[in-house]
Design a protein around this motif. Sequence first.
Motif, mmCIF file in Angstrom:
data_model
loop_
_atom_site.group_PDB
_atom_site.id
_atom_site.type_symbol
_atom_site.label_atom_id
_atom_site.label_comp_id
_atom_site.label_asym_id
_atom_site.label_seq_id
_atom_site.Cartn_x
_atom_site.Cartn_y
_atom_site.Cartn_z
ATOM 1 N N THR A 45 0.011 -4.589 6.367
ATOM 2 C CA THR A 45 0.637 -4.744 5.174
ATOM 3 C C THR A 45 -0.181 -4.410 3.841
ATOM 4 N N ILE A 46 0.422 -3.604 3.123
ATOM 5 C CA ILE A 46 -0.324 -3.193 1.804
ATOM 6 C C ILE A 46 0.555 -3.633 0.576
ATOM 7 N N GLY A 47 -0.352 -4.134 -0.209
ATOM 8 C CA GLY A 47 0.128 -4.643 -1.505
ATOM 9 C C GLY A 47 -0.590 -3.911 -2.623
ATOM 10 N N LEU A 48 -0.317 -4.216 -3.797
ATOM 11 C CA LEU A 48 -0.756 -3.492 -5.102
ATOM 12 C C LEU A 48 -2.226 -4.014 -5.210
ATOM 13 N N PHE A 49 -2.881 -5.356 -4.742
ATOM 14 C CA PHE A 49 -4.180 -5.536 -4.803
ATOM 15 C C PHE A 49 -4.789 -5.637 -3.503
ATOM 16 N N LYS A 50 -4.062 -5.960 -2.454
ATOM 17 C CA LYS A 50 -4.945 -6.271 -1.041
ATOM 18 C C LYS A 50 -4.014 -5.441 -0.019
ATOM 19 N N ILE A 51 -4.673 -5.588 1.182
ATOM 20 C CA ILE A 51 -4.413 -4.998 2.366
ATOM 21 C C ILE A 51 -4.414 -6.027 3.409
ATOM 22 N N CYS A 52 -3.544 -6.484 4.267
ATOM 23 C CA CYS A 52 -3.716 -7.348 5.265
ATOM 24 C C CYS A 52 -3.470 -6.743 6.612
ATOM 25 N N GLU A 53 -4.578 -6.991 7.574
ATOM 26 C CA GLU A 53 -4.516 -6.517 8.989
ATOM 27 C C GLU A 53 -4.593 -7.734 9.989
ATOM 28 N N GLN A 54 -3.710 -7.838 10.750
ATOM 29 C CA GLN A 54 -3.585 -9.105 11.606
ATOM 30 C C GLN A 54 -3.808 -10.458 10.983
ATOM 31 N N GLY A 55 -3.355 -10.599 9.698
ATOM 32 C CA GLY A 55 -3.124 -11.733 9.209
ATOM 33 C C GLY A 55 -4.498 -12.153 8.376
ATOM 34 N N GLN A 56 -5.405 -11.019 8.078
ATOM 35 C CA GLN A 56 -6.441 -11.228 7.413
ATOM 36 C C GLN A 56 -6.543 -10.125 6.277
ATOM 37 N N CYS A 57 -6.745 -10.677 4.985
ATOM 38 C CA CYS A 57 -6.194 -10.043 3.888
ATOM 39 C C CYS A 57 -7.809 -9.661 3.198
ATOM 40 N N SER A 58 -7.908 -8.522 2.663
ATOM 41 C CA SER A 58 -9.151 -8.084 1.928
ATOM 42 C C SER A 58 -8.606 -7.268 0.733
ATOM 43 N N GLU A 59 -9.575 -6.638 -0.315
ATOM 44 C CA GLU A 59 -9.136 -6.043 -1.529
ATOM 45 C C GLU A 59 -8.720 -4.762 -1.079
ATOM 46 N N LEU A 60 -7.753 -4.258 -1.655
ATOM 47 C CA LEU A 60 -7.381 -2.811 -1.259
ATOM 48 C C LEU A 60 -8.262 -1.905 -1.247
ATOM 49 N N ARG A 61 -8.351 -0.969 -0.306
ATOM 50 C CA ARG A 61 -9.381 -0.062 -0.304
ATOM 51 C C ARG A 61 -8.784 1.408 -0.045
ATOM 52 N N PHE A 62 -9.331 2.352 -0.198
ATOM 53 C CA PHE A 62 -9.044 3.645 -0.003
ATOM 54 C C PHE A 62 -10.034 4.545 0.504
ATOM 55 N N ASN A 63 -9.416 5.668 1.284
ATOM 56 C CA ASN A 63 -10.088 6.496 1.963
ATOM 57 C C ASN A 63 -9.706 7.871 1.697
ATOM 58 N N ASP A 64 -10.657 8.905 1.535
ATOM 59 C CA ASP A 64 -10.203 10.334 1.488
ATOM 60 C C ASP A 64 -9.359 10.662 2.816
ATOM 61 N N VAL A 65 -8.183 11.425 2.463
ATOM 62 C CA VAL A 65 -7.493 12.028 3.056
ATOM 63 C C VAL A 65 -7.331 13.583 2.975
ATOM 64 N N SER A 66 -7.206 14.296 4.081
ATOM 65 C CA SER A 66 -7.265 15.809 4.276
ATOM 66 C C SER A 66 -6.681 16.439 5.317
ATOM 67 N N THR A 67 -6.062 17.588 4.849
ATOM 68 C CA THR A 67 -5.293 18.277 5.880
ATOM 69 C C THR A 67 -5.912 19.750 5.748
ATOM 70 N N ASN A 68 -5.023 20.474 6.549
ATOM 71 C CA ASN A 68 -5.573 21.959 6.209
ATOM 72 C C ASN A 68 -5.080 22.545 5.013
ATOM 73 N N ASN A 69 -3.968 21.906 4.579
ATOM 74 C CA ASN A 69 -3.446 22.478 3.357
ATOM 75 C C ASN A 69 -3.768 21.595 2.083
ATOM 76 N N CYS A 70 -3.996 20.486 2.432
ATOM 77 C CA CYS A 70 -4.520 19.616 1.036
ATOM 78 C C CYS A 70 -5.452 18.414 1.352
ATOM 79 N N SER A 71 -5.728 17.690 0.040
ATOM 80 C CA SER A 71 -6.728 16.693 0.371
ATOM 81 C C SER A 71 -6.478 15.669 -0.897
ATOM 82 N N ARG A 72 -6.426 14.413 -0.354
ATOM 83 C CA ARG A 72 -6.355 13.277 -1.376
ATOM 84 C C ARG A 72 -7.618 12.515 -1.404
ATOM 85 N N SER A 73 -8.164 12.394 -2.531
ATOM 86 C CA SER A 73 -9.503 11.795 -2.567
ATOM 87 C C SER A 73 -9.210 10.186 -2.696
ATOM 88 N N ALA A 74 -10.233 9.479 -2.472
ATOM 89 C CA ALA A 74 -10.110 8.145 -2.677
ATOM 90 C C ALA A 74 -10.024 7.755 -4.094
#
Length: 281
Positions: A45-74
């Motif tokens: 689950t993703i919120g405005l401030f945190k991301i929770c995986e299997q009941g464990q929540c941490s600060e929302l983090r971002f990773n670079d996303v890219s395809t052949n046609n576009c890229s989204r930096s963190a």
Amino acid sequence: MAVSLTSSVAAAFAVISVILGAAGVATPAWYIFTVAIGSGSLGTTIGLFKICEQGQCSELRFNDVSTNNCSRSATDQRSRFTGVTSVTIVGVGLMGLTAIAILAGLCANRLVRILGLGLGATATLCLVAGLSLFGYLMESWVYCDQNVCQFTGIPTCSASLGYSYFLVAAAAVCGLLACIFHVVGLVSAHSLVGEKAVSATEPVAPEDGAATPRDTSATMSEKVAIVSPPPGGDWVLDEPSGMYWSDREYLYLDVTIGHYYDPELDLWGDPQSQRWYHRPA
């Protein structure tokens, strides 16, 4: 009485909107995606401030996303999420000020009531903007015109907007209802029935509730003497005019004839015939 009721309902919807909006901002379930694995599943689950995986929540983090046609930096992702968070929090805060302004307007003049309407409309627009931007980011922009399941290509993946998102959506609806009821209260406060003014130059039969002109030859002491007992509420005697004034209603009351005077429209109101009309000074 009806004005106070509609304004109170508007304030109640504004308060509910604040509660729902604050709950939506604080909880980390704006977006949910799960991956089925055998007889179980992995959920995130993703919120405005945190991301929770299997009941464990941490600060929302971002990773670079890219395809052949576009890229989204963190960095780009973070800046857009910050915008969504900011506009949503501003909307919740303005809705709180809306509730205060509406309640204050019950005991103040029309300008405070209009301010409450402006704040409520702005707050609702901010909430709607936050919802729209978040939906666009997660369902299209972040993953290059795809959602997370389409991007990863995992066949057992499912993604949807979460309950936190819908809490804020409910807050926006309550904000809209607050504005609607407040508009009704504003309109009701400015009209006894909503009929058009009756011109004083037209003859009006006595049974229509027309008022006779005030006796301007009366002295101030005589005028003051005939306004006892004073009306209740916040009506205060205005000695220069000999009438009572209410900041809440933004009207004068001439108790000698029982009619109201609106200084903004220069109209008199007759509660018996339930009409507004002009009359010579």
